[in-house]
Design a protein around this motif. Structure first.
Motif, PDB file in Angstrom:
ATOM      1  N   ALA A 151       0.839  -1.210   0.000  1.00 24.09           N
ATOM      2  CA  ALA A 151       0.000   0.000   0.000  1.00 24.09           C
ATOM      3  C   ALA A 151       0.869   1.253   0.000  1.00 24.09           C
ATOM      4  O   ALA A 151       0.620   2.203  -0.752  1.00 24.09           O
ATOM      5  N   CYS A 152       1.889   1.253   0.821  1.00 25.03           N
ATOM      6  CA  CYS A 152       2.801   2.393   0.909  1.00 25.03           C
ATOM      7  C   CYS A 152       3.524   2.604  -0.418  1.00 25.03           C
ATOM      8  O   CYS A 152       3.568   3.712  -0.963  1.00 25.03           O
ATOM      9  N   MET A 153       4.090   1.542  -0.957  1.00 21.72           N
ATOM     10  CA  MET A 153       4.838   1.652  -2.205  1.00 21.72           C
ATOM     11  C   MET A 153       3.938   2.051  -3.367  1.00 21.72           C
ATOM     12  O   MET A 153       4.326   2.867  -4.206  1.00 21.72           O
ATOM     13  N   ALA A 154       2.728   1.499  -3.428  1.00 18.87           N
ATOM     14  CA  ALA A 154       1.809   1.828  -4.521  1.00 18.87           C
ATOM     15  C   ALA A 154       1.467   3.311  -4.503  1.00 18.87           C
ATOM     16  O   ALA A 154       1.434   3.960  -5.555  1.00 18.87           O
ATOM     17  N   GLU A 155       1.230   3.859  -3.326  1.00 19.86           N
ATOM     18  CA  GLU A 155       0.912   5.279  -3.224  1.00 19.86           C
ATOM     19  C   GLU A 155       2.081   6.131  -3.715  1.00 19.86           C
ATOM     20  O   GLU A 155       1.903   7.055  -4.503  1.00 19.86           O
ATOM     21  N   ARG A 156       3.271   5.796  -3.277  1.00 18.63           N
ATOM     22  CA  ARG A 156       4.466   6.557  -3.690  1.00 18.63           C
ATOM     23  C   ARG A 156       4.729   6.394  -5.187  1.00 18.63           C
ATOM     24  O   ARG A 156       5.022   7.351  -5.881  1.00 18.63           O
ATOM     25  N   MET A 157       4.629   5.181  -5.679  1.00 22.77           N
ATOM     26  CA  MET A 157       4.969   4.908  -7.068  1.00 22.77           C
ATOM     27  C   MET A 157       3.973   5.529  -8.045  1.00 22.77           C
ATOM     28  O   MET A 157       4.376   6.048  -9.085  1.00 22.77           O
ATOM     29  N   THR A 158       2.695   5.487  -7.725  1.00 21.26           N
ATOM     30  CA  THR A 158       1.704   6.067  -8.643  1.00 21.26           C
ATOM     31  C   THR A 158       1.793   7.580  -8.659  1.00 21.26           C
ATOM     32  O   THR A 158       1.383   8.204  -9.636  1.00 21.26           O
ATOM     33  N   ASP A 159       2.343   8.167  -7.606  1.00 19.95           N
ATOM     34  CA  ASP A 159       2.554   9.618  -7.589  1.00 19.95           C
ATOM     35  C   ASP A 159       3.780  10.013  -8.412  1.00 19.95           C
ATOM     36  O   ASP A 159       3.877  11.155  -8.858  1.00 19.95           O
TER      37      ASP A 159
END
Length: 111
Positions: free
Chosen positions: A46-54
């Protein structure tokens, strides 16, 4: 007149809500699921997905989606991403993995 004002406010609110839904943000759930399918824990994914999609383009996110393999550790996942050969994709993935796994990322939710 009151109905017209209410409709105007509703449409305005809806427009503001849609403006916040960039294509990358819409992809966040898919990225999170792909990371979990790759073996990452739900909080890290969840953390990585938020950072990566940004930080990544939709094309770069598609490259990640194409990485299909058995479940693995976060370190193994990063090594697999390195093989893609996209420098920015690698940097964002490595940075996200380090910050999220260590708990230092502001996106990291407790749990």
């Amino acid at each position: 007149m009151a109905i017209i004002i209410k409709i105007g406010i509703s449409l305005s609110s809806f427009s503001i809500m849609l403006a916040g839904c960039t294509p990358a943000k819409l992809a966040e759930g898919r990225v999170r699921s792909a990371l979990m399918d790759a073996g990452l824990s739900q909080p890290n994914a969840a953390c990585m997905a938020e950072r990566m999609t940004d930080r990544l383009t939709l094309g770069q996110l598609r490259k990640l989606q194409a990485l299909q393999s058995p479940k693995r550790s976060i370190a193994d996942y990063v090594m697999t991403v390195r093989r893609v050969g996209d420098r920015e994709l690698i940097e964002v993935t490595v940075g996200s993995a380090l910050l999220c796994a260590s708990g230092l990322a502001p996106e990291r939710k407790p749990g």
